[in-house]
Design an enzyme around this catalytic site. Structure first.
Site, PDB file in Angstrom:
ATOM      1  N   HIS A  27      79.685   1.223  32.135  1.00 60.56           N
ATOM      2  CA  HIS A  27      78.431   0.904  31.405  1.00 60.56           C
ATOM      3  C   HIS A  27      78.164   2.057  30.540  1.00 60.56           C
ATOM      4  O   HIS A  27      78.805   3.279  31.043  1.00 60.56           O
ATOM      5  CB  HIS A  27      77.300   0.256  32.072  1.00 60.56           C
ATOM      6  N   HIS A  76      75.432   4.285  30.595  1.00 62.47           N
ATOM      7  CA  HIS A  76      74.397   5.438  31.212  1.00 62.47           C
ATOM      8  C   HIS A  76      75.410   6.784  31.028  1.00 62.47           C
ATOM      9  O   HIS A  76      76.629   6.822  31.507  1.00 62.47           O
ATOM     10  CB  HIS A  76      74.052   5.043  32.650  1.00 62.47           C
ATOM     11  N   ASP A  92      75.427   9.195  33.287  1.00 61.53           N
ATOM     12  CA  ASP A  92      76.227   9.585  34.483  1.00 61.53           C
ATOM     13  C   ASP A  92      77.398   8.874  34.791  1.00 61.53           C
ATOM     14  O   ASP A  92      78.085   8.984  35.580  1.00 61.53           O
ATOM     15  CB  ASP A  92      75.410   9.441  35.565  1.00 61.53           C
ATOM     16  N   HIS A  93      77.962   8.051  33.732  1.00 65.75           N
ATOM     17  CA  HIS A  93      79.018   7.345  33.785  1.00 65.75           C
ATOM     18  C   HIS A  93      80.031   7.749  32.435  1.00 65.75           C
ATOM     19  O   HIS A  93      81.229   7.440  32.760  1.00 65.75           O
ATOM     20  CB  HIS A  93      78.841   5.802  33.847  1.00 65.75           C
ATOM     21  N   HIS A 128      72.014  -4.691  35.791  1.00 69.24           N
ATOM     22  CA  HIS A 128      71.833  -3.331  35.842  1.00 69.24           C
ATOM     23  C   HIS A 128      71.694  -2.893  34.399  1.00 69.24           C
ATOM     24  O   HIS A 128      70.566  -2.445  33.928  1.00 69.24           O
ATOM     25  CB  HIS A 128      72.712  -2.460  36.588  1.00 69.24           C
ATOM     26  N   ASP A 159      77.607   0.338  38.809  1.00 68.54           N
ATOM     27  CA  ASP A 159      76.255   0.137  39.128  1.00 68.54           C
ATOM     28  C   ASP A 159      75.786  -1.043  39.616  1.00 68.54           C
ATOM     29  O   ASP A 159      74.583  -1.325  39.453  1.00 68.54           O
ATOM     30  CB  ASP A 159      75.208   1.020  38.378  1.00 68.54           C
ATOM     31  N   HIS A 172      78.125   5.134  43.121  1.00 70.24           N
ATOM     32  CA  HIS A 172      77.221   6.268  43.638  1.00 70.24           C
ATOM     33  C   HIS A 172      77.398   6.055  45.164  1.00 70.24           C
ATOM     34  O   HIS A 172      77.498   5.139  45.723  1.00 70.24           O
ATOM     35  CB  HIS A 172      75.720   5.866  43.160  1.00 70.24           C
TER      36      HIS A 172
HETATM   37 FE    FE Z   1      74.538   5.359  37.615  1.00 74.82          FE
HETATM   38 ZN    ZN Z   2      73.550   3.114  35.540  1.00 79.74          ZN
END
Ligand code: FE
Ligand code: ZN
Length: 255
Positions: free
Chosen positions: A55, A57, A59-60, A113, A132, A170
């Site tokens: 996805h 975001h 942090d990905h 999410h 996530d 995570h």
């Molecule tokens: Fe994440």
């Molecule tokens: Zn995420």
């Protein structure tokens, strides 16, 4: 054969490097950062062919552009996210199939999410890269989708063979464990699992992966049919979706 290298980055993210030993092709799942991926590639003597994003975001996808620049790799992401992830070379949809060498990865759409969230399933290697959507002993927060959507998405994951290994993005397991124990304190499988995870974390090891079977036995978000959980929530006899929705709501404000 599929080799999986786990790279811990940022506070609690995992990047997965997937390497097919036959074709020597390599993919990075959700590279939050480029540098640790480049280092690992160098150590292993691998070349990056693909990025698989679950996805959009940060942090990905944070390492996407630098990795693409350094290696010329393709970037695979969901069609839904193709406008909001830069440099996508192949946009995919639910049911699409990708190949890492001869290894087949199936794309499964798991909105909840985020609306564009997808996961990558390799039946031959019995593993799922679930971003996530599902965490060990927990599940993703609802940023864009509804609880009903996320519940539907989780159904697709638990329908996979019980031995399927789940690689989430995570390391949230011990905080998830506190919530899980609060809603199902007398679940012996959960109690044992928490002990095991505590030992793993004390030894600085990841608690990932766990199997579908292990999560079904311990993860409260996959157990809204548990009478103990229903009782704890004062929701005896209510639908699984209703209990799941309440669990997701309670977890958001759990300290
Ligand atoms: Fe994440
Ligand atoms: Zn995420």
């Amino acid at each position: 054969m599929l080799k999986i290298q786990i790279i811990p980055v940022l506070t609690d993210n995992y990047i997965y490097l997937l390497h097919d030993t036959v074709s020597q092709q390599t993919a990075a799942v959700d590279p939050a950062e480029a540098e640790p991926v480049l280092q690992t590639l160098k150590q292993q003597g691998w070349q990056l062919d693909f990025i698989f994003n679950t996805h959009h975001h940060t942090d990905h996808i944070g390492g996407n552009r630098a990795l693409q620049k350094a290696t010329g790799c393709q970037i695979i992401a969901s069609q839904f996210d193709s406008e909001r992830i830069a440099g996508v070379t192949r946009a995919v949809n639910d049911g699409d199939v990708l190949y890492l060498g001869g290894l087949c990865f199936q794309v499964i759409a798991t909105p909840g999410h985020t609306l564009g969230h997808i996961v990558y399933y390799c039946a031959e290697a019995a593993c799922l890269f679930c971003g996530d959507t599902l965490f060990m002993l927990g599940c993703g927060r609802l940023f864009e989708g509804t609880a009903a959507q996320l519940w539907q998405s989780l159904q697709k994951i638990i329908a996979l063979p019980p031995e399927t290994k789940l690689y989430c993005a995570h390391e949230y397991t011990l905080t998830n464990a506190c919530f899980a124990l609060s809603v199902e304190p007398d679940n012996p499988a959960l109690q044992q699992r928490v002990l095991k995870c505590q030992q793993q974390r004390a030894a600085q090891q990841p608690t990932v992966p766990a199997t579908v079977a292990e999560e079904l036995a311990c993860n409260p978000f996959l157990r809204p049919n548990s009478l103990a959980i229903q009782q704890q929530l004062q929701m005896l006899g209510q639908t699984e979706q209703a209990v799941f929705t309440q669990l997701r709501y309670l977890k958001d404000s759990f300290i």
